[in-house]
Design a protein around this motif. Structure first.
Motif, PDB file in Angstrom:
ATOM      1  N   LEU A 152      -1.661   4.206  -4.950  1.00 33.81           N
ATOM      2  CA  LEU A 152      -0.571   3.638  -3.891  1.00 33.81           C
ATOM      3  C   LEU A 152      -0.990   3.104  -2.755  1.00 33.81           C
ATOM      4  O   LEU A 152      -2.070   4.059  -2.105  1.00 33.81           O
ATOM      5  CB  LEU A 152       0.524   4.649  -3.924  1.00 33.81           C
ATOM      6  N   THR A 156       2.386   0.406   2.962  1.00 34.33           N
ATOM      7  CA  THR A 156       3.493  -0.364   2.303  1.00 34.33           C
ATOM      8  C   THR A 156       4.154   0.191   1.327  1.00 34.33           C
ATOM      9  O   THR A 156       5.330  -0.084   0.890  1.00 34.33           O
ATOM     10  CB  THR A 156       3.122  -1.746   1.886  1.00 34.33           C
ATOM     11  N   CYS A 158       3.534   0.625  -1.927  1.00 33.95           N
ATOM     12  CA  CYS A 158       3.462  -0.241  -2.856  1.00 33.95           C
ATOM     13  C   CYS A 158       2.403   0.392  -3.895  1.00 33.95           C
ATOM     14  O   CYS A 158       1.359   0.807  -3.590  1.00 33.95           O
ATOM     15  CB  CYS A 158       3.071  -1.633  -2.572  1.00 33.95           C
ATOM     16  N   TYR A 204       3.112  -5.478 -10.133  1.00 37.12           N
ATOM     17  CA  TYR A 204       1.923  -4.928  -9.344  1.00 37.12           C
ATOM     18  C   TYR A 204       1.616  -5.937  -8.544  1.00 37.12           C
ATOM     19  O   TYR A 204       1.465  -7.241  -8.948  1.00 37.12           O
ATOM     20  CB  TYR A 204       0.957  -4.218 -10.142  1.00 37.12           C
ATOM     21  N   PRO A 205       1.043  -5.697  -7.343  1.00 38.85           N
ATOM     22  CA  PRO A 205       0.377  -6.850  -6.407  1.00 38.85           C
ATOM     23  C   PRO A 205      -0.820  -7.711  -7.050  1.00 38.85           C
ATOM     24  O   PRO A 205      -0.503  -8.758  -6.737  1.00 38.85           O
ATOM     25  CB  PRO A 205      -0.072  -6.009  -5.174  1.00 38.85           C
ATOM     26  N   VAL A 312       7.145  -0.288 -11.020  1.00 38.03           N
ATOM     27  CA  VAL A 312       7.137  -1.568 -10.715  1.00 38.03           C
ATOM     28  C   VAL A 312       8.545  -1.968  -9.884  1.00 38.03           C
ATOM     29  O   VAL A 312       8.700  -2.484  -9.136  1.00 38.03           O
ATOM     30  CB  VAL A 312       6.983  -2.523 -11.953  1.00 38.03           C
ATOM     31  N   HIS A 314      10.164   0.159  -8.337  1.00 38.63           N
ATOM     32  CA  HIS A 314      10.188   0.913  -6.878  1.00 38.63           C
ATOM     33  C   HIS A 314       9.169  -0.143  -5.832  1.00 38.63           C
ATOM     34  O   HIS A 314       9.857  -0.134  -4.809  1.00 38.63           O
ATOM     35  CB  HIS A 314       9.250   2.086  -6.783  1.00 38.63           C
ATOM     36  N   ASN A 315       8.433  -0.920  -6.579  1.00 39.78           N
ATOM     37  CA  ASN A 315       7.904  -1.982  -5.577  1.00 39.78           C
ATOM     38  C   ASN A 315       8.826  -3.151  -5.103  1.00 39.78           C
ATOM     39  O   ASN A 315       8.362  -3.830  -4.081  1.00 39.78           O
ATOM     40  CB  ASN A 315       6.691  -2.620  -6.436  1.00 39.78           C
ATOM     41  N   SER A 326      10.988  -4.645   1.102  1.00 41.02           N
ATOM     42  CA  SER A 326      10.683  -4.060  -0.328  1.00 41.02           C
ATOM     43  C   SER A 326       9.003  -3.552  -0.002  1.00 41.02           C
ATOM     44  O   SER A 326       8.479  -4.573   0.556  1.00 41.02           O
ATOM     45  CB  SER A 326      10.938  -4.706  -1.766  1.00 41.02           C
ATOM     46  N   PRO A 327       8.532  -2.672  -0.767  1.00 51.77           N
ATOM     47  CA  PRO A 327       6.756  -2.583  -0.629  1.00 51.77           C
ATOM     48  C   PRO A 327       6.315  -3.790  -1.011  1.00 51.77           C
ATOM     49  O   PRO A 327       5.246  -4.078  -0.399  1.00 51.77           O
ATOM     50  CB  PRO A 327       6.661  -1.176  -1.569  1.00 51.77           C
ATOM     51  N   LEU A 328       6.563  -4.463  -2.200  1.00 49.42           N
ATOM     52  CA  LEU A 328       5.956  -5.767  -2.436  1.00 49.42           C
ATOM     53  C   LEU A 328       6.204  -6.849  -1.432  1.00 49.42           C
ATOM     54  O   LEU A 328       5.186  -7.676  -1.311  1.00 49.42           O
ATOM     55  CB  LEU A 328       6.443  -6.217  -3.947  1.00 49.42           C
TER      56      LEU A 328
END
Length: 532
Positions: A152, A156, A158, A204-205, A312, A314-315, A326-328
């Motif tokens: 993680l 961020t 993420c 995912y990033p 995913v 959550h991102n 959002s984290p992403l």
């Protein structure tokens, strides 16, 4: 003497003798700070220190407290409780002040994506089952507890990737595979029955595009588990990534609090059914004995898909601490607006963290003069171009930790000699260093007596399939060897070993058929190996 008069005299005594105040405070502070030389914080001990100090001060015998029958005990008792509370509050305030200073210093740092990633693993105690085709029937097996590893991004929040490990403890190869997911592009996970629950845009990033691949990592935070101390893990993070590796203080998981929150979110789903363990035998969360005798309701593949969905989704969930992003979104904004460092260009062309090189000794058969290499308990043979270097006794081998059937051989100066391969009985399916080590460990325990330990190991797993721990080993075996397309969705590969002579080399395994519909007849493989 009245209580009020006694308290006034005690207060005057403290004002006239600063050493008395200092000694009494020192006794309380060492107890509050949990020093090993501290006394128990009792009124009796406190009163004893009071009497020792006034004796040291040589106070006149005709003054307070000597003029009272109790030596001022009641005033000392009240002062003890009042002063202990005051010092506790002061000590807590000091700790909070230091923590706020630390937080404020961090707040002014250059926080951005990939500045720090946190990695941790956790045993999953949710009861799951796996269904494996066996001939004309299907076997439903209960799985023992397995491990989940999550990476993680701290700034961020993420999630960069996760990995399911089919054993109670992950090994260094699992860590390397997870780090590969972090920096290399990932496919969108197959969510199966949960695909309709996926929030649009969740991923995912590393799967967002070229600019999100091969991002350099500044700091990697781990705990001091044995797999994190492995040389291969430290070498990859420090030497190849160029990152700072931090293990943090022992026994302090709060140093990696963001990844701990990620596990907490996963546990909100995984702890809904009764777990396989509990804090005590009467715990309501513990699975009952009657349910332990039956296969669990949750399928392993569906459980894996549910965890991937949580991570995913959550991102793409907005957070207040990220100013409504959002984290992403926060991760994407940093990548697009900041000049984030990337890995050297060499890593972008065929780089594989599971690829390793090693200097080994080159042996010679005394009778035939054949050259061979000993690697992970076996002799590797092949056609090596060594005519010009007959006196060569050491070479460098390059191999993939996830598939050690073939080794590429080089001279110490970098000249390519060719490839060597393992014995025929080990060429049927791909296998890793960890799997072969486990098999050979069983061989050393005299549990196998056949010439083909690979097939016997598999047969023993099948014979003990009713045990959850053995079922988990079976799933790990099938996943590594790719003999069945179960959780990973990989294609099954089998090498036609009859078409190979002893000195031939294989660049790529030969695919002879589609994924097996069921497990093969391992007895025929054993007989075939014995007849060779």
């Amino acid at each position: 003497m009245s209580t009020k008069l006694g308290e006034d005299q005690f207060t005057n005594l403290l004002l006239k003798n600063p050493l008395l105040v200092s000694n009494l405070d020192k006794m309380l502070l060492v107890r509050i700070q949990d020093k090993k030389y501290a006394q128990v914080d009792s009124v009796h001990a406190f009163f004893g220190e009071f009497k020792r100090t006034i004796a040291e001060l040589s106070l006149p015998k005709d003054e307070y407290p000597y003029t009272t029958n109790s030596m001022g005990y009641e005033a000392v008792r009240k002062y003890f409780h009042r002063r202990k509370t005051e010092l506790k509050d002061l000590n807590t305030l000091k700790k909070n002040k230091d923590r706020l200073v630390s937080i404020s210093n961090v707040a002014y740092q250059n926080r951005h994506a990939m500045r720090e990633i946190q990695i941790d693993e956790q045993l999953v105690d949710t009861p799951t089952e796996i269904t494996i085709p066996f001939g004309d029937t299907e076997l439903t097996l209960r799985l023992a507890r397995f491990t989940l590893i999550i990476a993680l991004d701290a700034d961020t929040d993420c999630v960069l990737g996760c990995k399911f490990v089919f054993s109670r403890a992950a090994n260094q190869q699992d860590m390397l595979s997870l780090l590969k997911k972090v920096v290399l592009p990932q496919l969108t996970p197959d969510l199966g029955v949960f695909a309709s629950e996926l929030i649009p845009g969740a991923s995912y990033p590393s799967s967002l595009g070229k600019e999100f691949e091969y991002l350099a990592i500044s700091n990697v935070k781990l705990d001091n588990a044995m797999i994190h101390l492995a040389y291969s893990v430290k070498s990859l993070i420090c030497d190849e990534f160029g990152s700072t590796l931090s293990f943090g203080p022992p026994g302090k998981p709060n140093d990696r609090n963001w990844v701990e929150f990620a596990f907490k979110r996963c546990n909100q789903f995984s702890h809904r059914p009764a777990s396989t363990t509990g804090s005590h035998i009467m715990d309501k969360k513990r699975e009952s004995k009657s349910l332990l005798k039956k296969p669990p309701l949750i399928n392993f593949k569906e459980f894996q898909q549910a965890i991937e969905l949580l991570l995913v989704n959550h991102n793409i969930t907005q957070q207040a601490r990220l100013a409504g992003q959002s984290p992403l979104d926060a991760f994407s904004q940093d990548v697009q607006q900041l000049l984030l460092p990337i890995m050297p260009y060499a890593f972008t062309e065929g780089w594989n963290p599971l690829q390793e090189s090693k200097k080994v000794k080159l042996h010679r058969n005394k009778d035939t003069g054949e050259r061979f290499i000993t690697f992970y308990y076996l002799k590797y043979r092949g056609s090596l171009t060594l005519e010009l270097e007959e006196n060569c006794d050491s070479v460098v081998i390059k191999y993939d930790r996830s598939d050690i059937r073939n080794l590429s051989v080089y001279s110490l100066t970098g000249n390519y000699f060719g490839q060597v391969r393992a014995p025929k009985s080990w060429l049927i399916y791909r296998h890793s260093c960890a799997l072969r080590t486990n098999i050979m460990r069983e061989v050393r325990r005299n549990r196998f007596h056949s010439t083909d330990p690979f097939a016997n190991y598999f047969n023993e797993l099948l014979q003990n399939k009713s045990k959850p721990s053995i079922a988990l080993k079976l799933l790990n075996f099938l996943d590594e060897t790719e003999s069945l397309a179960l959780s990973s969705g990989k294609q099954s590969k089998e090498t036609n070993i009859d078409s190979l002579d002893e000195k031939s080399t294989i660049q790529e395994p030969v695919i002879v058929k589609k994924p097996l519909p069921s497990l093969p007849d391992w007895n025929e493989l054993i007989e075939q190996t014995k007849n060779e």
